[in-house]
Motif scaffolding. Structure first.
Motif, mmCIF file in Angstrom:
data_model
loop_
_atom_site.group_PDB
_atom_site.id
_atom_site.type_symbol
_atom_site.label_atom_id
_atom_site.label_comp_id
_atom_site.label_asym_id
_atom_site.label_seq_id
_atom_site.Cartn_x
_atom_site.Cartn_y
_atom_site.Cartn_z
ATOM 1 N N ASP A 150 0.835 -1.344 -0.028
ATOM 2 C CA ASP A 150 -0.159 -0.035 0.112
ATOM 3 C C ASP A 150 0.906 1.215 -0.037
ATOM 4 O O ASP A 150 1.513 1.535 0.867
ATOM 5 C CB ASP A 150 -1.009 0.016 1.376
ATOM 6 N N ASP A 151 0.923 1.972 -1.135
ATOM 7 C CA ASP A 151 1.874 3.043 -1.111
ATOM 8 C C ASP A 151 1.365 4.427 -0.860
ATOM 9 O O ASP A 151 1.759 5.329 -0.805
ATOM 10 C CB ASP A 151 2.310 3.069 -2.884
ATOM 11 N N HIS A 211 4.131 10.155 -9.813
ATOM 12 C CA HIS A 211 3.157 9.515 -9.411
ATOM 13 C C HIS A 211 2.038 10.266 -8.989
ATOM 14 O O HIS A 211 2.374 10.833 -7.829
ATOM 15 C CB HIS A 211 3.638 8.378 -8.564
ATOM 16 N N GLU A 242 -2.720 6.726 -10.024
ATOM 17 C CA GLU A 242 -3.203 5.875 -9.102
ATOM 18 C C GLU A 242 -4.514 5.958 -8.732
ATOM 19 O O GLU A 242 -5.187 6.857 -8.832
ATOM 20 C CB GLU A 242 -2.439 5.874 -7.694
ATOM 21 N N VAL A 263 -1.669 1.488 -10.285
ATOM 22 C CA VAL A 263 -1.470 1.404 -8.966
ATOM 23 C C VAL A 263 -2.867 1.462 -8.375
ATOM 24 O O VAL A 263 -3.810 2.687 -8.553
ATOM 25 C CB VAL A 263 -0.554 2.278 -8.272
ATOM 26 N N ALA A 316 -4.245 1.772 -4.095
ATOM 27 C CA ALA A 316 -3.831 2.049 -2.756
ATOM 28 C C ALA A 316 -5.139 2.305 -1.960
ATOM 29 O O ALA A 316 -6.135 2.219 -2.443
ATOM 30 C CB ALA A 316 -2.718 3.259 -2.692
ATOM 31 N N LYS A 347 -2.121 -4.773 -9.782
ATOM 32 C CA LYS A 347 -2.369 -3.031 -9.247
ATOM 33 C C LYS A 347 -1.820 -2.962 -7.957
ATOM 34 O O LYS A 347 -1.475 -1.833 -7.473
ATOM 35 C CB LYS A 347 -3.564 -2.839 -9.623
ATOM 36 N N THR A 348 -2.088 -4.033 -7.024
ATOM 37 C CA THR A 348 -1.800 -3.764 -5.576
ATOM 38 C C THR A 348 -0.119 -4.446 -5.088
ATOM 39 O O THR A 348 -0.020 -4.022 -4.166
ATOM 40 C CB THR A 348 -2.993 -4.562 -4.988
ATOM 41 N N VAL A 397 3.128 -1.870 -7.894
ATOM 42 C CA VAL A 397 3.668 -0.802 -6.589
ATOM 43 C C VAL A 397 5.439 -1.108 -6.698
ATOM 44 O O VAL A 397 6.184 -0.057 -6.556
ATOM 45 C CB VAL A 397 3.135 -1.066 -5.343
ATOM 46 N N ARG A 421 7.292 0.511 -9.419
ATOM 47 C CA ARG A 421 7.184 2.023 -9.484
ATOM 48 C C ARG A 421 8.115 2.425 -8.589
ATOM 49 O O ARG A 421 8.583 3.326 -8.734
ATOM 50 C CB ARG A 421 5.881 2.391 -9.357
#
Length: 444
Positions: A58-59, A233, A259, A305, A307, A356-357, A361, A364
Motif C-alpha cells: 500500500d503506497d 506518480h 493511482e 496502482v 492503494a 495493481k496492488t 507498486v 514503480r
C-alpha cells in the motif's frame, strides 16, 4: 528442510493462476513447484481451493504517528493492515511534527521498528521552504517525495510555482502528488457556505472538491513533470476527465503514472445519502460515471496502482457539520476484500488486482525483492478464501478509531492468513502475531 510448505494453492502471480506449492525458508520463498509433497518441511498447510497472492504493498497510508495518535498509530493500523492482506505500507508526512527533514524521517523509522506488523517506508514531505532538504535526500531513505498541490491538512500545501518548478527539477527520487486546486475549492466553499451556512449537506462535497479543481492541478503537475523530466506518480485520481492525462499500457518505462484508491472504486456520490461524513475524503468521491471510468482505466492499465489512502479519524470527529468534519476514512483492513467484490461482479480479474496492488507498486517504487511470488523473494503472502462470506460491522473491525465505512456490507471473500517476511503475521485460526515488519529497501 523448509520451514513451511503451502500446498495446492491457486497461486495468482505475474498474470497467471496455477495450482502450485510454495515453500518458505526463513524470510524468503525457497521454492515454487507443482508438487513439493516429498520435500522435508517443518509444517505443511493445505491450501486447496484457496488463493495465494503476493501481499498488497500500500503506497499511501496515514498512520497518524507522531502527534495524532488518538486516531491511529504504527502498531494499531499496521495490525489492521495485515488482517487485510497488506504486507508493506508507505506512510505519509502530514503528521506532527511534519516529516519535512531528515531527522523527522529517521524518527519515523525508529518508531516503526519493532512495532509495525507490516514492512514500512516513509515519504519526505515537501513544503514551500524545504527545497534544500529535498535536494540532499538520499533516494534510498524515503519511498518518495510527497507534494500536496492542493488544500491539505498539516500545513503542507506547496503553492509557490517557483518552488514547485525547483522540486520537480531537482527531486532525486519519485515525486508523488495530491492534486487539487486550492483557489477553486475556496471559491466553491464560499459559495456553498453563503447558501447553507456551516451545515452544508455532505453530498455537495463532490461539487466543492470539484472535477475542475482536480483537473487544474493534475494537468499542471503532468505538464511540469514533462517539462522537467520528473518521475511523477499522481495519487488518488477521482475523475474521468483526468484519465486523458495518462497513457494506457504496461508500467515499464513510464515516466508518469497514476493511482486509484479502493474507496473511489467502491463508492460514488449516491452513497453520501447514507454514509455522509464517513466517506468525506480529499479528493472527493464523485459520480457513478467517474467511478466506472476509474474501473475501466484500471482494466486498460491507464491507472497503474491501487492503494488505500487509509486516513482514520475518530467517530466523534466525523459527527461534526460539513466544514468541521475532517476528511479521510480507515481502509487497510478491508481494501483487498473490497477489490475482490469487483472480481465477483466481473469487473476486475484476480490477476489485475494483484498487478495493481503488488507487482506495479514494487516496480514503480523500485522495492527490493517484494511484490511477486518468486524464489528468493521475501515471503510476503496472503491466503484468500473467495467463497467465505464476511459481514462487516463497526464492532468487528480493528482500527483504533473503531469504525469502518463498509459497515453493513457482506463481502464474499475473506482473508485467511498473511505472512510477512516468512512469518505468519495473522491468521483466522491463530490471530495476530508479534510485530515483525522490516524497513523496505529500494533498488535505487
Amino acid at each position: 528442510m523448509y520451514d513451511m510448505v503451502i500446498s495446492q494453492a491457486q497461486v495468482v502471480n505475474e498474470g497467471c493462476i496455477q495450482v502450485l506449492d510454495v515453500a518458505i525458508q526463513g524470510e524468503r520463498i525457497a521454492a515454487i513447484a507443482p508438487d513439493l509433497s516429498q520435500a522435508a518441511c517443518k509444517q505443511t498447510l493445505d491450501a486447496q481451493g484457496r488463493y495465494l497472492l503476493p501481499g498488497m504493498i500500500d503506497d499511501q497510508v496515514h498512520f497518524r504517528e507522531p502527534g495524532l495518535t488518538h486516531k491511529g498509530d504504527m502498531a494499531t493500523e499496521s495490525a489492521a493492515a495485515v488482517r487485510g492482506g497488506i504486507t508493506s505500507f508507505m506512510e505519509m508526512p502530514n503528521v506532527n511534527p511534519l516529516t519535512i527533514n531528515a531527522q523527522a524521517l529517521e524518527d519515523k523509522y525508529q518508531r516503526a521498528q519493532g512495532r509495525a506488523h507490516a514492512n514500512y517506508a516513509f515519504y519526505l514531505g515537501a513544503s514551500n521552504d524545504n527545497l534544500e532538504q529535498i535536494k540532499s535526500l538520499d533516494p534510498k531513505t524515503a519511498c518518495g517525495i510527497k507534494v500536496f498541490m492542493g488544500a491539505s491538512t498539516g500545513n503542507m500545501l506547496v503553492d509557490d510555482p517557483r518552488v514547485l518548478e525547483e522540486i520537480f527539477a531537482h527531486a532525486p527520487t519519485l515525486v508523488v502528488t495530491h492534486c487539487e486546486d486550492t483557489p477553486s475549492i475556496h471559491a466553491l466553499e464560499a459559495e456553498y457556505r453563503a447558501k447553507y451556512g456551516e451545515d452544508v449537506p455532505m453530498a455537495y462535497h463532490a461539487k466543492i472538491r470539484s472535477e475542475e479543481a482536480c483537473w487544474k492541478s493534475s494537468s499542471f503537475a503532468v505538464d511540469l513533470a514533462r517539462k522537467q523530466g520528473t518521475q511523477l506518480h499522481v495519487l488518488h485520481l477521482t475523475t474521468a476527465r483526468e484519465l486523458a492525462l495518462f497513457t494506457a499500457g504496461p508500467i515499464a518505462n513510464k515516466q508518469i503514472t497514476a493511482e486509484a484508491c479502493v474507496h473511489h472504486l467502491f463508492f460514488n456520490e449516491e452513497d453520501y445519502a447514507t454514509l455522509g461524513a464517513l466517506i468525506k475524503c480529499n479528493p472527493s468521491i464523485k459520480t457513478a460515471a467517474d467511478q466506472a471510468a476509474l474501473l475501466q482505466a484500471v482494466v486498460e492499465d491507464r491507472i497503474d496502482v491501487i492503494a488505500t489512502d487509509h486516513a482514520p479519524h475518530t467517530w466523534e470527529e466525523k459527527q461534526h457539520t460539513y466544514f468541521k468534519a475532517p476528511s479521510g476514512l480507515p481502509l487497510v483492513e478491508h481494501a483487498l476484500p473490497s477489490l475482490f467484490e469487483h472480481y465477483h461482479a466481473g469487473r476486475l480479474s484476480l490477476e489485475k488486482i494483484v498487478q495493481k496492488t503488488s507487482h506495479a507498486v514494487a516496480e514503480r517504487f523500485q522495492v527490493q525483492a517484494r511484490g511477486y511470488l518468486r524464489e528468493g523473494y521475501f515471503a510476503d503472502l496472503v491466503l484468500v478464501d473467495l467463497n467465505a462470506n464476511s459481514p462487516i460491522t463497526h464492532e468487528n473491525c480493528h482500527y483504533k478509531c473503531a469504525w469502518t465505512p463498509f459497515a453493513g456490507q457482506t463481502f464474499q471473500s475473506r482473508i485467511e492468513a498473511t505472512w510477512v517476511n516468512g512469518q505468519l503475521a495473522w491468521s483466522q485460526t491463530q490471530g495476530l502475531a508479534p510485530a515483525q515488519g522490516q524497513r523496505l529497501q529500494f533498488l535505487r
